[in-house]
Design a protein around this motif. Structure first.
Motif, PDB file in Angstrom:
ATOM      1  N   VAL A  33       0.841  -1.200   0.000  1.00 33.84           N
ATOM      2  CA  VAL A  33       0.000   0.000   0.000  1.00 33.84           C
ATOM      3  C   VAL A  33       0.875   1.249   0.000  1.00 33.84           C
ATOM      4  N   PHE A  34       1.876   1.275   0.866  1.00 32.99           N
ATOM      5  CA  PHE A  34       2.777   2.440   0.907  1.00 32.99           C
ATOM      6  C   PHE A  34       3.523   2.601  -0.418  1.00 32.99           C
ATOM      7  N   GLU A  35       3.977   1.503  -0.995  1.00 31.79           N
ATOM      8  CA  GLU A  35       4.682   1.576  -2.276  1.00 31.79           C
ATOM      9  C   GLU A  35       3.770   2.121  -3.380  1.00 31.79           C
ATOM     10  N   LEU A  36       2.524   1.686  -3.380  1.00 32.98           N
ATOM     11  CA  LEU A  36       1.578   2.143  -4.399  1.00 32.98           C
ATOM     12  C   LEU A  36       1.267   3.629  -4.246  1.00 32.98           C
ATOM     13  N   CYS A  37       1.147   4.086  -3.006  1.00 28.05           N
ATOM     14  CA  CYS A  37       0.895   5.520  -2.790  1.00 28.05           C
ATOM     15  C   CYS A  37       2.042   6.360  -3.341  1.00 28.05           C
ATOM     16  N   ALA A  38       3.263   5.950  -3.025  1.00 28.13           N
ATOM     17  CA  ALA A  38       4.422   6.700  -3.525  1.00 28.13           C
ATOM     18  C   ALA A  38       4.480   6.641  -5.046  1.00 28.13           C
ATOM     19  N   TRP A  39       4.168   5.478  -5.619  1.00 32.79           N
ATOM     20  CA  TRP A  39       4.171   5.336  -7.086  1.00 32.79           C
ATOM     21  C   TRP A  39       3.111   6.239  -7.713  1.00 32.79           C
TER      22      TRP A  39
END
Length: 551
Positions: free
Chosen positions: A430-436
């Motif tokens: 989830v955190f990776e997707l937000c940053a992406w």
């Protein structure tokens, strides 16, 4: 003797049960293929019924509608346009088959039935279909075409039979669900079949969302030389024509357009967008309603919804309690403004006080505990459902896979709703997707460019804010550890001993295992959500609720 064969790959997005709508899609694809000069059109698996139809396919009335659609297409082919290899349920000799029917010049020129019926993961073919006999090739314009269906090419036997009986080209209808990094797996299977048979291989995959399963398209052609010759885009409908030519050594495919392969996070985001868009649109909801807490999960859910449906079809509610921080109020507002969605505040404090007074005669002077925390979550769930009932819009829940796995969610509270785009996404992802997403606007997205999730949402410690100074880390291991252990238990099916041998603390592993097993009753009652990983715990990990095993 025919020296050239132009084949249109019809990568379509059918709707399960909508025979008339699916018939119209096939007709439109055939018309487009005719414009491209195609000789023949091949569809994805069970395109007339929509894949997968589950027990709907057992209804005689549904079977008749599918048969009538095929008859209508047979009549269409009298116009001199492309022949059509269409996929459909087909009853013959009192058996129901997963079939491909070849239509040309107003005639049925052949039929073949799926042999290898998968019965694992999301698949349940053996429940409804009979296996077909080993197939030889179909002959069209003097070309011997092998038409193995989906699972038939994941093992060598069916293609071997086609090759040994004179097949010259393999045309493969598919309903292959999306999983992270699955494209390489499909291509590897295709290459194996090419190596074994020496035949060029065209793989036609479905696209679209059906309940929890996403079909990502990405149809492709591998030449007899084992090289990728053409690839259609992922996550979008497309009709593309490729040309096969005869040579002294057999048939080969001319090079065509190769759509770029998506990166891991890009493909996950596209799958979430497509899953939500199709679920909302195919079920007929005008919009969605999301509880926006100021946390990372609801922020990502709102961003996906705006990208999938358009910001104007997304309503968000902040539902503060006395424990909601000023930062969460600020972050929720900033997030809604950045995404461009409707934002409203409805305090749940009156509901909390009403429940306190109502239950006081029963609870007496007992100290507050998780009961009062759950009342807050259920007040929010009731509020969201009330808005849905009164104003329209489907409630989209926001729990991630990490939380759903260990039961860090409230039944009839934050689990309340119609769909969940994060259901199969671990918290770390989830955190990776937000940053992406803050760096990219996905192809096909209807939302805004630029940063849509405020930085503070990504940096503050996750919290349910159901009591003073609450943090997720008070109840759970750190998310990187939790997710790694859960991945081992769920996707890899490892034992506690095996995970401990890999270096994970045994007490932590045992604790996560107990949480995972004890939350089964909650997951059975959770809304559907987008399948991302190789094992969606509500559908592909089917454990008993009453379970005495404590391995």
């Amino acid at each position: 003797m025919t020296q050239s064969l132009k084949v249109a790959l019809a990568q379509l997005n059918p709707k399960v049960g909508d025979v008339a709508g699916n018939l119209a899609k096939v007709r439109a694809a055939r018309a487009k293929a005719k414009e491209q000069g195609a000789d023949l059109v091949v569809t994805s698996e069970l395109v007339i019924a929509g894949y997968f139809p589950e027990d709907l396919v057992l209804k005689p009335a549904f079977q008749r509608q599918c048969r009538e659609a095929v008859e209508a297409l047979r009549t269409d082919t009298r116009d001199g346009g492309p022949a059509l290899f269409v996929t459909t349920p087909w009853r013959e000799d009192d058996k129901l088959y997963n079939a491909i029917v070849a239509l040309d010049k107003g005639e049925i020129i052949g039929k073949r039935f799926k042999v290898d019926l998968p019965n694992y993961g999301v698949f349940d073919d053996k429940r409804v279909f009979a296996p077909g006999p080993m197939p030889g090739p179909l002959v069209y314009n003097g070309v011997r075409l092998g038409v193995p269906i989906c699972e038939d090419v994941w093992t060598p036997e069916v293609v071997e039979c086609i090759s040994e009986t004179g097949g010259e080209i393999l045309l493969v209808p598919n309903g292959s669900p999306y999983e992270v990094e699955k494209t390489d797996v499909r291509v590897q299977h295709g290459v194996r079949r090419v190596i074994e048979s020496g035949l060029p291989f065209a793989y036609v995959n479905q696209v679209g969302g059906q309940d929890e399963v996403i079909y990502d398209g990405g149809s492709f052609v591998i030449g007899a030389d084992r090289q990728l010759k053409a690839k259609l885009a992922s996550f979008t409908e497309e009709v593309a024509t490729v040309e096969f030519r005869r040579s002294a050594g057999g048939w080969e495919c001319l090079p065509g357009r190769i759509a770029p392969e998506l990166g891991k996070l890009d493909s996950i985001y596209q799958a979430m967008m497509l899953g939500l868009r199709d679920y909302v649109n195919k079920t007929g909801f005008p919009s969605v309603v999301i509880g926006l807490s100021g946390g990372v999960d609801s922020a990502l859910t709102a961003a996906v919804a705006a990208d999938a449906l358009g910001p104007e079809r997304v309503r968000t509610l902040m539902m503060p309690s006395p424990y909601t921080s000023r930062e969460s109020l600020e972050d929720a507002r900033a997030c809604a403004d950045a995404i461009g969605v409707k934002y409203e505040i409805v305090s749940i404090e009156p509901a909390m006080e009403a429940f306190r007074q109502m239950l006081l005669p029963l609870f007496g002077n007992r100290a507050p505990d998780v009961t009062e925390e759950n009342i807050q979550s259920r007040a929010r769930g009731t509020t969201l459902m009330a808005v849905s009932n009164k104003l329209g819009g489907m409630v989209v829940t926001t729990g991630n896979k990490s939380e759903m796995a260990v039961g860090y969610a409230t039944l009839y509270g934050d689990m309340c709703g119609g769909y969940n785009v994060l259901k199969d996404v671990y918290k770390t992802t989830v955190f990776e997707l937000c940053a992406w997403r803050n760096r990219h606007l996905p192809d096909g997205a209807l939302g805004r460019k630029g940063r849509v999730i405020p930085e503070r949402i990504l940096t503050k410690p996750p919290s349910a804010e159901l009591k003073p100074d609450q943090k997720d880390s008070d109840s759970l291991p750190p998310y990187p550890v939790l997710d790694a252990v859960l991945h081992g238990l769920i996707e890899r099916d490892l034992s506690a001993e095996e995970l401990a041998a890999e270096g994970y603390d045994r007490a932590t592993v045992d604790r996560v295992w107990r949480l995972l097993e004890n939350a089964e009753y909650k997951r059975r009652q959770a809304p559907p959500g987008v399948k991302i990983t190789s094992r969606l715990i509500s559908r592909e990990r089917r454990y008993p609720i009453v379970n005495g095993f404590r391995g």
